[in-house]
Design an enzyme around this catalytic site. Structure first.
Site, PDB file in Angstrom:
ATOM      1  N   LYS A 134       0.855  -1.189   0.000  1.00  0.00           N
ATOM      2  CA  LYS A 134       0.000   0.000   0.000  1.00  0.00           C
ATOM      3  C   LYS A 134       0.891   1.239   0.000  1.00  0.00           C
ATOM      4  O   LYS A 134       1.869   1.293   0.759  1.00  0.00           O
ATOM      5  CB  LYS A 134      -0.877   0.006   1.256  1.00  0.00           C
ATOM      6  CG  LYS A 134      -1.886  -1.121   1.292  1.00  0.00           C
ATOM      7  CD  LYS A 134      -3.091  -0.809   0.424  1.00  0.00           C
ATOM      8  CE  LYS A 134      -4.175  -1.871   0.590  1.00  0.00           C
ATOM      9  NZ  LYS A 134      -5.355  -1.574  -0.255  1.00  0.00           N
ATOM     10  N   LYS A 243     -14.386  -8.263  -8.263  1.00  0.00           N
ATOM     11  CA  LYS A 243     -14.907  -8.800  -7.009  1.00  0.00           C
ATOM     12  C   LYS A 243     -16.282  -9.402  -7.279  1.00  0.00           C
ATOM     13  O   LYS A 243     -17.084  -8.795  -7.980  1.00  0.00           O
ATOM     14  CB  LYS A 243     -15.013  -7.681  -5.974  1.00  0.00           C
ATOM     15  CG  LYS A 243     -13.637  -7.119  -5.656  1.00  0.00           C
ATOM     16  CD  LYS A 243     -13.649  -5.837  -4.847  1.00  0.00           C
ATOM     17  CE  LYS A 243     -12.202  -5.370  -4.698  1.00  0.00           C
ATOM     18  NZ  LYS A 243     -12.043  -3.972  -4.406  1.00  0.00           N
TER      19      LYS A 243
END
Ligand SMILES: [Mg+2]
Length: 367
Positions: A134, A243
Site C-alpha cells: 500500500k 470482485k
C-alpha cells in the site's frame, strides 16, 4: 430468473443469520464487519454489502449470494440489473483456458508500515510469491516513506513479485511524479493511482509517452458489470481487479472479464470466509489468456487472502492463506459461531428489511 420467484424473500430464504465479525484493523471507520449468511442447495453464501450501500447497488451483491447458494440459475440469463453499456468486440480469447487448480495463489499485503517492521510483517505470511504494498496513505506526502519502505522490501525480497496499490490517493500530476519514482522497483502493476477513470487513461497515456514501464490496474474504477468495459474502451488500465459480490456473481464477473478482454485479478470485498470461497471459485475458473500470462504469469495471485484481517471468522481456520495459497472449497460456518456472533434483534431487523428491499429491487429489474 424464473417466473416463479416469490415476492417475499422469506419464501426463498426462510432462514438466515446475521453476524458481526471483529476485525484486526480499522476499515471504513469501523473495526467490525456485518455479514448475512444463508444456506442453499449448493452450500453457504454471503450477502454483505457495506452498510451505507443502497438497494440499487446492494441488490447486485444479493444476486451474487443467491446464485452462489444455488437459489438462482448460474448462467448469463441470470445477469443482474444493468445500467446500460455494451460489450466491445471480443479480443484475445483464442488461447483462453480456465485454471484447473484446487487451490489458488493469494498475495500478501504490506501496509504503510515503518521500515523497521517490513520484515516482521511479511514473515508472518510464510512463503509467498506476490506482495501488494500500500502506498499514498497521505497522498504524495507519503512518497519519501513509501520509497524507503519499498527499498527495504527489495533489499529483503529482491525477486518477489511486487504490486502497488494507491487506493486512488493521488491527483493526476502527483501520480505522474510517483510513477516515475516507483518505476525502478520492478512492479507487476500499480493499482488505481488516481480516482477518475478518465485520469487513469490520461496517466496511462503519459506513462506510455515517457516510456515509464508501469502497468496500471483498475480497482476502485470497477464497481459494477459495465465498468470493466468502460475501462477497456477508454484504455484506462491494462489489468482489472474484479470482485464477485459488486459485479453480481461469479457468472456475470466471468462474462464481463471475457467481454472486456483485459487480464483480471480476483479480489475480496472483505468478506468472511463464506464469501471468500465464491471469489476463489471465480479465480479458479477464469480463463488465462496470452495477455494475462504475459502480464501476470500463469497463475496470478488473487487478493483473497483477507481472512487474516478478521479477529474472528465463521470457522476456526477459515480461508486463511497457507504459504500464499487458499483452497478452492465451500465453507460451512461453525454452528456455535452463528449463535455467539449474531447481531442483536434490532440489527437483524435492519438487515431483514434490507434483504427484502434488495430482493424487491432485483425483481423490479427482471425484464
Ligand atoms: Mg485496491
Amino acid at each position: 430468473m424464473a417466473e416463479s420467484l416469490p415476492t417475499h424473500i422469506t419464501d426463498l430464504l426462510p432462514r438466515f443469520h446475521v453476524l458481526r465479525l471483529p476485525m484486526v484493523t480499522r476499515f471504513r471507520g469501523t473495526t467490525e464487519r456485518e455479514v448475512l449468511l444463508f444456506e442453499g442447495p449448493d452450500g453457504w453464501a454471503e450477502f454483505s454489502p457495506f452498510t451505507e450501500y443502497r438497494a440499487p447497488e446492494a441488490s447486485r451483491w444479493l444476486h451474487a449470494a443467491l446464485e452462489f447458494a444455488g437459489l438462482l440459475p448460474g448462467d448469463s440469463d441470470a445477469a443482474p440489473p444493468s445500467d446500460g453499456g455494451s460489450a466491445p468486440p471480443l479480443e484475445d480469447r483464442t488461447s483462453a483456458r480456465p485454471h484447473t487448480s484446487n487451490s489458488i495463489e493469494v498475495n500478501a499485503t504490506l501496509p504503510a508500515c515503518l521500515v523497521a517492521d517490513v520484515e516482521q510483517i511479511l514473515d508472518r505470511y510464510g512463503s509467498v510469491g506476490t506482495v501488494k504494498a500500500k502506498v499514498a496513505e497521505h497522498g504524495i506526502d507519503s512518497l519519501p516513506e513509501d520509497l524507503d519502505r519499498l527499498r527495504e522490501f527489495r533489499r529483503l525480497f529482491p525477486t518477489t513479485t511486487l504490486r502497488l496499490d494507491a487506493n486512488a490517493g493521488y491527483s493526476l500530476t502527483e501520480a505522474e511524479r510517483a510513477c516515475e519514482a516507483f518505476a525502478g522497483f520492478g512492479l507487476q502493476y500499480f493499482e488505481q493511482p488516481v480516482a477518475a477513470v478518465e485520469d487513469m487513461a490520461r496517466l496511462r497515456a503519459t506513462l506510455s509517452a515517457q516510456e515509464i514501464p508501469i502497468v496500471l490496474a483498475a480497482d476502485e474504477s470497477i464497481r459494477k458489470a459495465e465498468d470493466p468495459l468502460r475501462v477497456a474502451q477508454l484504455g484506462a488500465a491494462e489489468v482489472i481487479v474484479v470482485k464477485v459480490q459488486p459485479l453480481g456473481g461469479i457468472a456475470t464477473a466471468r462474462s464481463v472479464v471475457e467481454a472486456c478482454g483485459l487480464p483480471a485479478v480476483v479480489s475480496s470485498a472483505l468478506e468472511s470466509s463464506v464469501g471468500l470461497a465464491a471469489g476463489a471459485k471465480l479465480a479458479a475458473t477464469l480463463p488465462v489468456t496470452e495477455r494475462s500470462r504475459e502480464l501476470l504469469g500463469d497463475s496470478p495471485a488473487c487478493g483473497l487472502g483477507t481472512a487474516r484481517l478478521f479477529a474472528e471468522d465463521v470457522t476456526a481456520g477459515g480461508l486463511n492463506p497457507r504459504d500464499g495459497r487458499i483452497p478452492v472449497t465451500r465453507i460451512v460456518p461453525d454452528p456455535d459461531r452463528l449463535e455467539t456472533m449474531a447481531v442483536d434483534p434490532g440489527r437483524r431487523d435492519w438487515w431483514s428489511s434490507r434483504l427484502q428491499e434488495c430482493w424487491t429491487h432485483l425483481l423490479s429489474r427482471r425484464s
